[in-house]
Design an enzyme around this catalytic site. Structure first.
Site, PDB file in Angstrom:
ATOM      1  N   LYS A 123      75.884 -37.462   0.990  1.00 47.86           N
ATOM      2  CA  LYS A 123      77.233 -37.759   1.482  1.00 47.86           C
ATOM      3  C   LYS A 123      77.523 -39.203   1.101  1.00 47.86           C
ATOM      4  O   LYS A 123      76.941 -40.137   1.642  1.00 47.86           O
ATOM      5  CB  LYS A 123      77.309 -37.579   2.995  1.00 47.86           C
ATOM      6  CG  LYS A 123      78.696 -37.807   3.587  1.00 47.86           C
ATOM      7  CD  LYS A 123      78.713 -37.494   5.078  1.00 47.86           C
ATOM      8  CE  LYS A 123      80.094 -37.680   5.686  1.00 47.86           C
ATOM      9  NZ  LYS A 123      80.101 -37.376   7.152  1.00 47.86           N
ATOM     10  N   TYR A 151      88.319 -35.786  16.429  1.00 46.66           N
ATOM     11  CA  TYR A 151      88.078 -34.423  16.922  1.00 46.66           C
ATOM     12  C   TYR A 151      86.712 -34.401  17.584  1.00 46.66           C
ATOM     13  O   TYR A 151      85.954 -35.373  17.500  1.00 46.66           O
ATOM     14  CB  TYR A 151      88.098 -33.421  15.755  1.00 46.66           C
ATOM     15  CG  TYR A 151      87.103 -33.772  14.679  1.00 46.66           C
ATOM     16  CD1 TYR A 151      87.486 -34.558  13.593  1.00 46.66           C
ATOM     17  CD2 TYR A 151      85.765 -33.393  14.762  1.00 46.66           C
ATOM     18  CE1 TYR A 151      86.578 -34.936  12.630  1.00 46.66           C
ATOM     19  CE2 TYR A 151      84.847 -33.766  13.800  1.00 46.66           C
ATOM     20  CZ  TYR A 151      85.268 -34.535  12.725  1.00 46.66           C
ATOM     21  OH  TYR A 151      84.355 -34.920  11.773  1.00 46.66           O
TER      22      TYR A 151
HETATM   23  N1  DGL Z   1      79.314 -35.785  13.841  1.00 44.69           N
HETATM   24  C1  DGL Z   1      79.359 -35.421  12.447  1.00 44.69           C
HETATM   25  C2  DGL Z   1      78.304 -34.352  12.136  1.00 44.69           C
HETATM   26  O1  DGL Z   1      78.170 -33.413  12.909  1.00 44.69           O
HETATM   27  C3  DGL Z   1      80.679 -34.901  12.031  1.00 44.69           C
HETATM   28  C4  DGL Z   1      80.814 -34.940  10.564  1.00 44.69           C
HETATM   29  C5  DGL Z   1      80.949 -33.582   9.944  1.00 44.69           C
HETATM   30  O2  DGL Z   1      80.302 -32.586  10.338  1.00 44.69           O
HETATM   31  O3  DGL Z   1      81.681 -33.553   8.946  1.00 44.69           O
HETATM   32  O4  DGL Z   1      77.640 -34.453  11.103  1.00 44.69           O
END
Ligand code: DGL
Length: 364
Positions: free
Chosen positions: A200, A61
């Protein structure tokens, strides 16, 4: 007849009192019903604002697409639990957060927290660096009001998307008086974590966020349940104040591994790093071939802070694997490398004394 005339005033008085009681009860009821908490949602981007090509696209996405007003409209139940209003602070994937983003967001949070018409704040955020932003806010925003950072692991376009309930839960926590004074919080997957402890630890599951010392509580069906509080200094107990910080110190992270050299450390120092977080193996270990360069860099004024690359387990012990006293190095305690960077970048705005810095790593 005579008796009725005598007791009529008493009856009138009783009627008046009962009407007054009824009115005050109604007022209380209506006040209670309309007295919803005022919660401001500051949107910064991430997957919670993401959009995928199909409902089956839970991992493929584009992040940072959906604006804050659509995020709020996507959870109509929010109006039952709080008076919500939104601000679009950024619209970025969180891996692109910079120190300037942190400062801008922190100052906005601090300003809103001072307002009487704000009872709590929610920050929607990408999950990649969510833990860093939450820890930063925990360190520098002086408020008792709830600050809740929330994200999602799946975009709202995916089947079993987690963003709607995460956002609902975050607003519940931000609007609850029970959340006051607990520091910056992270709400994900029904759990309430401390912004300090959470990380995370899984990158493709909805139960992505964990704290090695455990969550502070849970939020279930609009109610908060608390089981512990943070033992470290935060928010109103912090010696750091966003209103006195206009620039964070340059701090870099060098990852430890077999066969490593001092190239990363010396490069970062040459680029102006004020401190280096050594993301060491095991208990923050430094390869023998790298020690001389770090000893020399310390002599040149660069702080060396030993953290561990071990994901979410334990803490670095001072003078155990390395003679930290002898080298004048610092240990990051239980902070992972990315959180150690946040604390060092904030702490160095106040002091460059290594003993003071070590105290700060023990206390925050
Ligand atoms: N590109 C990642 C971010 O904005 C996507 C992951 C997310 O938000 O879960 O941290």
């Amino acid at each position: 007849m005579h008796l009725r005339r005598q007791i009529a005033p008493l009856i009138a008085l009783l009627l008046l009192v009962s009407q007054a009681d009824l009115l005050s009860a109604q007022e209380q009821a209506s006040t209670h019903e309309t007295k919803l908490a005022n919660v401001v949602i500051l949107a910064t981007g991430g997957t919670i604002a993401g959009a995928g090509a199909s409902a089956a696209s839970s991992a493929t996405y584009q992040a940072a697409k959906v604006p804050v007003d659509k995020l709020i409209a996507g959870v109509p139940e929010l109006k039952d639990i709080a008076q919500v209003r939104g601000e679009q602070v950024f619209q970025i994937a969180s891996e692109s957060f910079t120190n300037d983003h942190l400062l801008q967001l922190g100052k906005r949070v601090a300003t809103l927290a001072k307002q009487d018409d704000v009872d709590g704040l929610v920050i929607t955020h990408g999950t990649d660096t969510l833990e860093e932003t939450a820890y930063f806010l925990n360190l520098v925003v002086h408020t008792e009001k709830p600050i809740v950072v929330v994200g999602s692991m799946r975009p709202g376009t995916a089947m079993s998307a987690d963003g709607m309930l995460n956002l609902y839960n975050a607003v519940v926590v931000a609007g609850s008086a029970t959340s006051r004074g607990k520091g910056a919080l992270v709400v994900m997957n029904d759990e309430i974590h401390s912004g300090r402890d959470v990380a995370k630890s899984i990158n493709i599951r909805t139960e992505a966020f964990n704290s090695q010392w455990g969550a502070l509580g849970m939020v279930v069906e609009g109610k908060t349940f608390w089981f512990r509080t943070l033992a470290k200094r935060h928010t109103t107990q912090s010696e750091f104040d966003i209103e006195r910080i206009d620039k964070l110190a340059p701090v870099e992270i060098a990852y430890g591994y077999g066969n490593m050299t001092d190239a990363a450390h010396t490069h970062f120092a040459a680029k102006g790093a004020a401190a280096l977080i050594h993301a060491g193996t095991g208990n923050g270990s430094v390869a023998a071939g790298v020690v001389p360069a770090l000893v020399e860099l310390r002599k040149q004024g660069v702080h060396i802070i030993r953290s561990s690359r071990v994901n979410g387990g334990g803490f670095v012990i001072r003078n155990a694997e390395q003679p930290d006293d002898k080298y004048d190095w610092i240990v990051a305690h239980d902070l992972n490398p990315q959180k150690a960077r946040i604390l060092a970048a904030v702490a160095l705005t106040a002091t460059s004394d290594s003993k003071e810095l070590q105290r700060i790593f023990w206390e925050y």
